[in-house]
Design an enzyme around this catalytic site. Structure first.
Site, PDB file in Angstrom:
ATOM      1  N   ASP A  71      10.605  12.246  10.057  1.00 51.75           N
ATOM      2  CA  ASP A  71      10.193  12.102   8.659  1.00 51.75           C
ATOM      3  C   ASP A  71      10.524  10.675   8.262  1.00 51.75           C
ATOM      4  OD1 ASP A  71       8.951  13.653   6.434  1.00 51.75           O
ATOM      5  OD2 ASP A  71      10.650  12.779   5.365  1.00 51.75           O
ATOM      6  N   SER A  72       9.554   9.999   7.695  1.00 54.58           N
ATOM      7  CA  SER A  72       9.721   8.570   7.459  1.00 54.58           C
ATOM      8  C   SER A  72       8.977   8.167   6.198  1.00 54.58           C
ATOM      9  CB  SER A  72       9.204   7.796   8.679  1.00 54.58           C
ATOM     10  OG  SER A  72       7.942   8.282   9.087  1.00 54.58           O
ATOM     11  N   LYS A 176       7.097  -4.021  17.459  1.00 52.10           N
ATOM     12  CA  LYS A 176       7.447  -3.130  16.344  1.00 52.10           C
ATOM     13  C   LYS A 176       8.404  -2.037  16.837  1.00 52.10           C
ATOM     14  CE  LYS A 176       5.706   0.132  12.943  1.00 52.10           C
ATOM     15  NZ  LYS A 176       4.629   1.031  12.539  1.00 52.10           N
ATOM     16  N   ARG A 182      11.553   3.710  13.362  1.00 55.09           N
ATOM     17  CA  ARG A 182      11.246   4.793  14.314  1.00 55.09           C
ATOM     18  C   ARG A 182      11.765   4.446  15.704  1.00 55.09           C
ATOM     19  NH1 ARG A 182       6.599   4.994  12.892  1.00 55.09           N
ATOM     20  NH2 ARG A 182       7.057   6.612  11.380  1.00 55.09           N
TER      21      ARG A 182
HETATM   22  P1  ITT Z   1       3.835  14.366   9.987  1.00 56.12           P
HETATM   23  O1  ITT Z   1       4.653  14.958   8.862  1.00 56.12           O
HETATM   24  O2  ITT Z   1       2.796  15.283  10.512  1.00 56.12           O
HETATM   25  O3  ITT Z   1       4.694  13.741  11.040  1.00 56.12           O
HETATM   26  P2  ITT Z   1       3.090  12.477   7.917  1.00 56.12           P
HETATM   27  O4  ITT Z   1       2.216  11.250   7.896  1.00 56.12           O
HETATM   28  O5  ITT Z   1       2.868  13.511   6.847  1.00 56.12           O
HETATM   29  O6  ITT Z   1       2.988  13.133   9.375  1.00 56.12           O
HETATM   30  P3  ITT Z   1       5.697  11.849   6.817  1.00 56.12           P
HETATM   31  O7  ITT Z   1       5.721  12.992   5.864  1.00 56.12           O
HETATM   32  O8  ITT Z   1       6.951  11.530   7.593  1.00 56.12           O
HETATM   33  O9  ITT Z   1       4.578  12.016   7.922  1.00 56.12           O
HETATM   34  O10 ITT Z   1       5.217  10.567   6.014  1.00 56.12           O
HETATM   35  C1  ITT Z   1       5.369   9.321   6.569  1.00 56.12           C
HETATM   36  C2  ITT Z   1       4.479   8.346   5.837  1.00 56.12           C
HETATM   37  O11 ITT Z   1       5.222   7.127   5.642  1.00 56.12           O
HETATM   38  C3  ITT Z   1       3.288   7.974   6.703  1.00 56.12           C
HETATM   39  O12 ITT Z   1       2.189   8.835   6.434  1.00 56.12           O
HETATM   40  C4  ITT Z   1       3.045   6.524   6.283  1.00 56.12           C
HETATM   41  O13 ITT Z   1       2.356   6.485   5.077  1.00 56.12           O
HETATM   42  C5  ITT Z   1       4.461   6.021   6.011  1.00 56.12           C
HETATM   43  N1  ITT Z   1       5.049   5.421   7.231  1.00 56.12           N
HETATM   44  C6  ITT Z   1       6.066   5.934   7.991  1.00 56.12           C
HETATM   45  N2  ITT Z   1       6.310   5.150   9.046  1.00 56.12           N
HETATM   46  C7  ITT Z   1       5.445   4.127   8.963  1.00 56.12           C
HETATM   47  C8  ITT Z   1       5.197   3.002   9.771  1.00 56.12           C
HETATM   48  O14 ITT Z   1       5.859   2.797  10.900  1.00 56.12           O
HETATM   49  N3  ITT Z   1       4.226   2.174   9.408  1.00 56.12           N
HETATM   50  C9  ITT Z   1       3.515   2.370   8.284  1.00 56.12           C
HETATM   51  N4  ITT Z   1       3.670   3.411   7.469  1.00 56.12           N
HETATM   52  C10 ITT Z   1       4.648   4.297   7.799  1.00 56.12           C
END
Ligand code: ITT
Length: 201
Positions: A71-72, A176, A182
């Protein structure tokens, strides 16, 4: 045979990075869909740790084995931490070009250090016996004056990395992964996992 890792994500951008970072573990990486999980996961937590754990556990309940989830999100200090844990849902119907433009517009008046922001990542792994491992990390930067770069995904074009003089979308995926939220969280997780599974049959 080493047990495979099921990754609980539907995000292709994340998955490309994850496969490269975990390649040297010598384990097969499959997505939750490939492992037969076809449900929806409601991310009801208010922290990255809670949501990563919800994703990993929800899939593990169906599949067992080793399940990992990420989660990010992008945390912008000037916007009181927005979009934060809601990064994927921020202006949900809009493409990232629009989300990125809107965020830059909302930074009007912020100069220098006031533009500080970071990507944050929490990784939760549920092991075959149901116990959990956790790791987290961040990548610091500033919100760019304008989007730049077409690598990466999501908000990468607007996180400017001062030490590179480029955004996160302008550096290579290998670079990256070496410095990112990550990449660093998964490196920690790899060590924890290797220790936890020592002697695995
Ligand atoms: P999953 O839950 O299925 O893994 P998700 O996209 O919904 O996919 P998250 O709820 O963790 O995942 O939301 C993370 C969002 O944060 C992601 O959709 C991007 O908008 C942003 N994000 C996270 N890491 C990133 C990165 O390395 N580069 C750019 N944007 C990032």
């Amino acid at each position: 045979m080493k047990e495979r890792i099921i990754f609980a994500t539907g995000n292709e951008g994340k998955l490309r990075e994850i496969r490269l970072i975990l390649a040297d573990l010598g384990r097969k990486i499959v997505t939750m869909r490939q492992a037969g999980f076809d449900g929806e996961i409601e991310e009801t937590g208010t922290t990255f740790a809670e949501n990563a754990t919800i994703k990993a556990r929800t899939v593990w309940e169906k599949t067992g084995g080793i399940v990992m989830a990420d989660d990010s999100g992008l945390v912008i200090d000037y916007l009181n931490g927005e979009p934060g844990v809601y990064s994927a849902r921020y202006l949900e119907e809009e493409p990232y070009e629009v989300k990125n433009r809107v965020l830059i517009d909302r930074m009007k008046g912020a100069v220098g250090k006031e533009r500080s922001a970071r990507f944050v990542c929490h990784i939760t792994t549920v092991l075959p016996d149901g116990s959990e491992l956790h790791a987290d990390a961040a990548m610091e930067g500033r919100i760019a004056e304008k989007p730049a770069g077409d690598g990466g995904f999501g908000y990468d074009p607007i996180l400017y990395l001062p030490e590179y003089g480029m955004t996160s979308a302008e550096i290579s995926m290998e670079e990256k992964n070496r410095i990112s939220h990550r990449g660093k969280a998964l490196e920690q997780m790899k060590e924890k996992l290797s220790r936890a599974l020592e002697g695995e049959q």
